[in-house]
Scaffold this active site. Structure first.
Site, mmCIF file in Angstrom:
data_model
loop_
_atom_site.group_PDB
_atom_site.id
_atom_site.type_symbol
_atom_site.label_atom_id
_atom_site.label_comp_id
_atom_site.label_asym_id
_atom_site.label_seq_id
_atom_site.Cartn_x
_atom_site.Cartn_y
_atom_site.Cartn_z
ATOM 1 N N PRO A 190 0.609 -1.152 -0.107
ATOM 2 C CA PRO A 190 -0.354 0.088 0.091
ATOM 3 C C PRO A 190 0.908 1.285 0.210
ATOM 4 O O PRO A 190 0.990 1.487 0.980
ATOM 5 C CB PRO A 190 -0.883 -0.733 1.170
ATOM 6 C CG PRO A 190 -0.095 -0.784 2.252
ATOM 7 C CD PRO A 190 0.774 -1.860 1.420
ATOM 8 N N ASP A 349 5.731 2.463 2.050
ATOM 9 C CA ASP A 349 5.341 1.224 2.364
ATOM 10 C C ASP A 349 4.222 1.201 3.751
ATOM 11 O O ASP A 349 4.669 1.627 4.756
ATOM 12 C CB ASP A 349 5.354 -0.170 2.303
ATOM 13 C CG ASP A 349 5.183 -1.785 2.377
ATOM 14 O OD1 ASP A 349 3.511 -1.195 2.826
ATOM 15 O OD2 ASP A 349 5.495 -2.709 2.510
ATOM 16 N N HIS A 350 3.405 1.770 3.828
ATOM 17 C CA HIS A 350 2.612 1.931 4.612
ATOM 18 C C HIS A 350 2.648 1.449 5.809
ATOM 19 O O HIS A 350 1.511 1.407 7.426
ATOM 20 C CB HIS A 350 1.284 2.929 4.367
ATOM 21 C CG HIS A 350 0.524 4.027 5.044
ATOM 22 N ND1 HIS A 350 0.920 4.155 6.133
ATOM 23 C CD2 HIS A 350 -0.128 5.198 4.585
ATOM 24 C CE1 HIS A 350 0.357 5.818 7.091
ATOM 25 N NE2 HIS A 350 -0.278 6.081 6.130
ATOM 26 N N ARG A 351 2.728 -0.500 5.675
ATOM 27 C CA ARG A 351 2.315 -1.330 6.319
ATOM 28 C C ARG A 351 3.407 -1.115 7.825
ATOM 29 O O ARG A 351 3.043 -1.118 8.602
ATOM 30 C CB ARG A 351 2.158 -2.393 6.281
ATOM 31 C CG ARG A 351 1.063 -2.302 4.963
ATOM 32 C CD ARG A 351 1.212 -4.121 4.264
ATOM 33 N NE ARG A 351 2.430 -4.080 3.346
ATOM 34 C CZ ARG A 351 2.382 -5.709 2.895
ATOM 35 N NH1 ARG A 351 1.621 -6.182 2.841
ATOM 36 N NH2 ARG A 351 4.359 -5.496 2.343
ATOM 37 N N VAL A 352 4.576 -0.373 7.395
ATOM 38 C CA VAL A 352 5.919 -0.093 7.935
ATOM 39 C C VAL A 352 6.179 1.170 8.538
ATOM 40 O O VAL A 352 6.512 1.376 9.091
ATOM 41 C CB VAL A 352 6.667 -1.070 7.063
ATOM 42 C CG1 VAL A 352 7.602 -1.478 8.462
ATOM 43 C CG2 VAL A 352 7.056 -2.270 6.877
#
Length: 371
Positions: A190, A349-352
């Protein structure tokens, strides 16, 4: 005695390879260690020498086909006999053939009668209403290729109702790998892109890329979550700063890795980037020079446009791009001045990585470049 040459395990967890180019032809005499075939992996192109001497009896995999490790590629033997394993492979065991089709691979098969075509080509012919009996194959051993079907297929002497429109070129080599890699990154990551202007007035633009690499490596020490990767439900923070540099070549985009950017000086980085770029354009990069990057930097120079939104180089979690640097009017101390200004963009990466941390990282890079 015929010798089966199988696609070897080229390391780094690779499970398949593409036959990029045959360096021999059927009936040709080869000596041991003569150049045999070029194999394209998801890292680089490797030239493989012949493991045995003799006459090339059968080439079983066409150029452009992607096959699993262990697939018999060629039979070398003066008698021209094909071992039973090769015949079984070329006819396609149901399990292996099904797996190859589900992954979009073209596994070589021995067709009924004199027609030789892969399952992919047969399916295409069926979809286009093309009679394979009316096509002369141009592939190895007279195999009918996808291009043959699209170019010259007929049904009962009539042109098929569904005609291929425009010039078609098979997706292969570096371009195929880039397509697969980018598609995976787009599906799994994402992404968010942060962009800000940077004044490059204190930088020798001829040394822009090595200077940016040095600023990035120093900033990554402050923001370790951007020098990481996501593995399952764990974030792996890396303690090395090996930065990939995107290089455009005639074959497509490759990303060689500059090691130890945190400890190397700008002069050392400049020399290493120049060496890797020359090797990339000459197609002489070693596999290990394309592996293990922790972060990526890209700059298209004058072609960079006002700004870009780069795609994260999976499995990394962030990438930085430099837009076109040009003289622009800016306000300095309440007055208008002309300065060499460009943009710095960070896709993450917006997850991280949280947005605030990515912005702080980008500003840290800009602060180092402007000072």
């Amino acid at each position: 005695m015929a010798y089966e040459f199988k696609l070897p395990d080229l390391g780094e967890g690779l499970t398949e390879g593409e036959v990029a180019r045959w360096l021999v032809s059927e009936g040709q005499e080869v000596a041991e260690d003569d150049p045999l075939v070029e194999i394209q992996t998801d890292k680089t192109t490797v030239e493989i020498p012949s493991p045995a001497a003799g006459v090339v009896a059968r080439i079983l995999v066409a150029e452009g086909d992607v096959v699993p490790v262990g697939t018999v590629l060629v039979v070398i033997g003066e008698d021209g006999a094909v071992p039973a394993a090769s015949e079984g492979q070329s006819q396609g065991q149901s399990q292996g053939q099904s797996q190859g089709q589900s992954q979009g691979q073209s596994l070589p098969v021995r067709a009924e009668g004199r027609i030789r075509a892969t399952p992919l080509v047969r399916r295409l012919a069926q979809e286009l209403g093309v009679d394979l009996e009316g096509i002369e194959g141009t592939g190895p051993q007279g195999r009918v290729t996808e291009e043959d079907v699209r170019r010259g297929g007929t049904v009962g002497g009539q042109t098929p109702d569904v005609a291929a429109e425009g010039r078609r070129e098979r997706l292969r080599g570096v371009r195929r790998l880039v397509a697969e890699h980018m598609a995976r990154a787009h599906q799994e990551v994402p992404p968010v892109t942060w962009v800000e202007e940077c004044d490059f007035g204190t930088i020798d633009l001829k040394r822009l890329v090595p200077t940016v690499l040095k600023a990035v490596a120093e900033s990554l020490r402050e923001f370790p979550e951007l020098n990481a990767r996501l593995e399952g439900d764990e974030i792996v923070f890396l303690d090395r700063y090996d930065v990939g540099v995107a290089v455009q070549t005639d074959e497509g985009l490759v990303v060689p890795v500059v090691r130890g950017c945190d400890t190397a000086g700008v002069d050392e980085l400049e020399a290493e980037i120049s060496r890797l770029a020359e090797a990339a354009r000459a197609g002489e990069l070693k596999p290990e020079e394309l592996r293990g990057s922790t972060f990526t930097v890209t700059s298209a120079g004058k072609l960079g446009g006002l700004l870009t939104t780069p795609i994260v180089n999976h499995p990394e979690v962030a990438i930085l791009s430099v837009g076109r640097v040009a003289d622009r009017p800016v306000v300095r101390d309440g007055e208008v001045a002309i300065r060499p200004v460009g943009t710095i963009a960070v896709t993450f990466d917006h997850r991280v990585v949280d947005g605030a941390r990515a912005a702080e990282f980008g500003l840290a890079v800009i602060r180092r470049l402007e000072s």
